[in-house]
Design an enzyme around this catalytic site. Sequence first.
Site, PDB file in Angstrom:
ATOM      1  N   CYS A  72       0.861  -1.177   0.000  1.00 28.16           N
ATOM      2  CA  CYS A  72       0.000   0.000   0.000  1.00 28.16           C
ATOM      3  C   CYS A  72       0.900   1.231   0.000  1.00 28.16           C
ATOM      4  O   CYS A  72       1.742   1.386   0.903  1.00 28.16           O
ATOM      5  CB  CYS A  72      -0.866  -0.021   1.256  1.00 28.16           C
ATOM      6  SG  CYS A  72      -1.867   1.463   1.483  1.00 28.16           S
ATOM      7  N   CYS A 186      -1.337   3.957  -6.475  1.00 29.39           N
ATOM      8  CA  CYS A 186      -2.119   3.320  -5.413  1.00 29.39           C
ATOM      9  C   CYS A 186      -2.346   1.899  -5.900  1.00 29.39           C
ATOM     10  O   CYS A 186      -2.697   1.703  -7.077  1.00 29.39           O
ATOM     11  CB  CYS A 186      -3.447   4.047  -5.229  1.00 29.39           C
ATOM     12  SG  CYS A 186      -4.692   3.127  -4.285  1.00 29.39           S
TER      13      CYS A 186
HETATM   14  N1  DGL Z   1      -4.135   0.711  -1.835  1.00 27.63           N
HETATM   15  C1  DGL Z   1      -3.721   1.868  -1.111  1.00 27.63           C
HETATM   16  C2  DGL Z   1      -2.486   2.520  -1.722  1.00 27.63           C
HETATM   17  O1  DGL Z   1      -1.720   1.867  -2.391  1.00 27.63           O
HETATM   18  C3  DGL Z   1      -4.718   2.920  -0.778  1.00 27.63           C
HETATM   19  C4  DGL Z   1      -6.176   2.686  -0.858  1.00 27.63           C
HETATM   20  C5  DGL Z   1      -6.927   3.433   0.236  1.00 27.63           C
HETATM   21  O2  DGL Z   1      -7.094   4.648   0.126  1.00 27.63           O
HETATM   22  O3  DGL Z   1      -7.284   2.764   1.199  1.00 27.63           O
HETATM   23  O4  DGL Z   1      -2.246   3.675  -1.534  1.00 27.63           O
END
Ligand code: DGL
Length: 272
Positions: A72, A186
């Site tokens: 993430c 993301c």
């Molecule tokens: N998947 C997360 C990232 O790579 C963020 C998603 C969210 O906002 O929860 O930043």
Amino acid sequence: MQPIGVFDSGVGGLSVLQALRLELPYERFVYVSDAGHAPYGERDVAHVLQRSLAIGDYLVRSHGVRALVVACNTATAAAIAALRAAHPALPIVGIEPALKPAAAHSRTGVVGVLATRGTLASDKFQALLQAQSAQVRFVLQACDGLAAAIEHDDKSQIRALCARYTGGMGHFGAAPGAIDTVVLGCTHYAFATAALQTLLGPDVRLLDAGQPVAQRTRSLLSNENKQNFAIAAGDKTSAWVDLWTTGAVNTLQDTAQRWLTGTAPARFMELG
Ligand code: DGL
């Protein structure tokens, strides 16, 4: 061998898990989706930090992970330093938007970056941007709501948000001055690749960081002689991928069944 832990705020990190499984086929993975406390990208840093530390502790204590991948971008920006401080002996790999490969790839010298509000506002991202801004102009776009739409597989909302956000960024394509490369900053956005490619056209290259993170994880494990090269004879658990979620099990299950290819069976469990 002990498993490798992977976590994200939701299903986005499955795009990284898929790359990890291809890169490290003999490893067992434990994945945590923190969908019960998402989205991270629109919450304050303290929330993301506290959740990341709690999940890191859980993966170490309950699963004895021998490496941790923060799948993430938002959690990496907010919490990787604290995670490393909390688990100094544990190899920890984070993910950050692929600005450097994008700068190397772009012919027009204009690169778009789609990411969460939290990632774009972080010091870590600002430092990365500063370091890459010499030859290339970056057009940044925070995509509120897009991770949530992807989490719930709301296709019309995904299309609408992708159109709204890219619509404000300028021209896309190979012409001089146009954005020819887009960073998916993301991990959720990897699952919107088809929608984005349709919108932006075939001349625009979309870049995520799943594969580089998988390669980095492999080299870290092999440097420390921690890479698994074979499933131990008789160890029936090795091939499993365990997926835990603080949200709805069927959301994680549907996405995993759609996107995780390969033969290793998966087990889905609720994390209280
Ligand atoms: N998947 C997360 C990232 O790579 C963020 C998603 C969210 O906002 O929860 O930043």
